[in-house]
Design a protein around this motif. Structure first.
Motif, PDB file in Angstrom:
ATOM      1  N   GLN A 118     -61.550 -34.106  23.850  1.00  0.00           N
ATOM      2  CA  GLN A 118     -60.430 -35.004  23.569  1.00  0.00           C
ATOM      3  C   GLN A 118     -59.597 -34.489  22.409  1.00  0.00           C
ATOM      4  O   GLN A 118     -58.370 -34.531  22.447  1.00  0.00           O
ATOM      5  CB  GLN A 118     -60.960 -36.405  23.257  1.00  0.00           C
ATOM      6  N   VAL A 148     -55.644 -33.563  22.593  1.00  0.00           N
ATOM      7  CA  VAL A 148     -54.668 -34.225  21.728  1.00  0.00           C
ATOM      8  C   VAL A 148     -53.883 -33.199  20.910  1.00  0.00           C
ATOM      9  O   VAL A 148     -52.647 -33.261  20.827  1.00  0.00           O
ATOM     10  CB  VAL A 148     -55.367 -35.236  20.798  1.00  0.00           C
ATOM     11  N   PHE A 201     -52.696 -40.882  21.388  1.00  0.00           N
ATOM     12  CA  PHE A 201     -52.268 -40.828  22.786  1.00  0.00           C
ATOM     13  C   PHE A 201     -51.046 -41.713  23.034  1.00  0.00           C
ATOM     14  O   PHE A 201     -50.277 -41.473  23.964  1.00  0.00           O
ATOM     15  CB  PHE A 201     -53.413 -41.265  23.711  1.00  0.00           C
ATOM     16  N   GLY A 217     -55.529 -41.210  28.616  1.00  0.00           N
ATOM     17  CA  GLY A 217     -56.090 -40.794  27.338  1.00  0.00           C
ATOM     18  C   GLY A 217     -56.763 -41.936  26.609  1.00  0.00           C
ATOM     19  O   GLY A 217     -57.877 -41.795  26.080  1.00  0.00           O
TER      20      GLY A 217
END
Length: 324
Positions: A157, A161, A259, A269
């Protein structure tokens, strides 16, 4: 540090810019200072215990840092701000991870009585009944896989990002996200040094489908830090040992905010990050109050990071008709 800032929604062209524009923006400085503070805190905390680093196993970390530093230099001096922003964010988060984990180790080595009984009592007072939750979850293997993969995907993640925000030119959001992550991580590590815990342990052998939690697998590591038998750092096998508050929950909450700056990724997300938070007590071996406290830390960390990284108004320069 020098960086190029661009409007969040505007088009950014990789064109040469005056050197003065690079030097005028110091909004990345707070994150660098926080990383330096973590390094100094580790050096102070380990004075009585004297940790050493396995030099051979430090090579991959050193090579990674050199590669990120090289990418940052190329991005800055070739006027490629997206490359510079992404490389800077990865470099800061990598340094934060290294210094953060070893700082947590140093604090665990000198920590006092474990807080597990108090944290378990707080869970019961709030209404968390983990034996019931674990028994129900063990009957649903697809849900175990979904939550387990979500929990163990936090690094993925972070990569998504950083790459997405830098690629879209959302430099302000990226800078704030990184600063908030480092600031909240530093705070959770310091708090954990005062509230050490083994974690919300459950024996996976008692269940058919449940995976061992990170806390279950870290028992020997924490014991070795506390009894003095572990003093050599293997930088290829660093494990997060913070229980209260849960930084996993804090970082996932910060990603939910980040997100939001990317409309096309906001829905999936945020769902991804929410699943991570839901999975944290079971697969991280956290108490429920660990997660709640971790979630409470995210909003003030974001607000503080926004203020720390906001653009400072330049001082007015004397004009031709004004006295110097």
């Amino acid at each position: 540090m020098r960086s190029i800032a661009a409007p969040q929604g505007g088009t950014l062209r990789s064109t040469p810019m005056p050197a003065s524009n690079f030097r005028a923006d110091h909004r990345d400085t707070p994150s660098w200072l926080l990383v330096a503070a973590m390094m100094l805190s580790f050096l102070v905390a380990q004075q009585d215990d004297r940790f050493t680093v396995d030099p051979l196993r430090a090579v991959p970390a050193i090579l990674s840092l050199l590669a990120l530093g090289g990418a940052l230099a190329i991005g800055r001096y070739s006027a490629r701000p997206r490359l510079a922003a992404g490389a800077r964010a990865f470099l800061q988060m990598t340094l934060f991870t290294l210094f953060g984990v070893v700082l947590a180790y140093a604090l665990a080595a000198k920590s006092g009585t474990l807080w597990d009984a108090r944290l378990a009592a707080a869970d019961r007072a709030v209404g968390f009944d983990w034996p019931v939750v674990l028994a129900l979850l063990d009957q649903c293997p697809p849900l175990i896989w979904l939550l387990g993969l979500a929990y163990h995907s936090l690094t993925v993640q972070m990569i998504v990002v950083i790459v997405a925000l830098s690629g879209m030119g959302k430099f302000d959001t990226l800078r704030t996200m990184v600063c908030a992550a480092i600031l909240s991580g530093f705070v959770t590590i310091l708090i954990s040094g005062l509230t050490p815990a083994m974690g919300n342990l459950f024996d996976p052998a008692r269940y058919v489908h449940l995976w061992p939690s990170i806390a279950w697998m870290e028992q020997g590591l924490i014991s070795g830090l506390r009894d003095g038998s572990l003093r050599v750092l293997d930088l290829t096998m660093l494990m997060g040992i913070v229980s209260f508050p849960s930084f996993h929950a804090t970082l996932a909450a910060i990603f939910i905010w980040a997100f939001g700056a990317m409309p096309r990724l906001a829905g999936p997300g945020r769902a991804w990050a929410i699943l991570t938070i839901v999975a944290t007590p079971v697969f991280g071996g956290h108490y429920g109050v660990d997660v709640l406290m971790g979630l409470l830390l995210a909003p003030p960390a974001i607000v503080a990071a926004q203020r720390l990284t906001q653009r400072r108004q330049p001082c007015p320069q004397p004009g031709p008709g004004l006295p110097a």
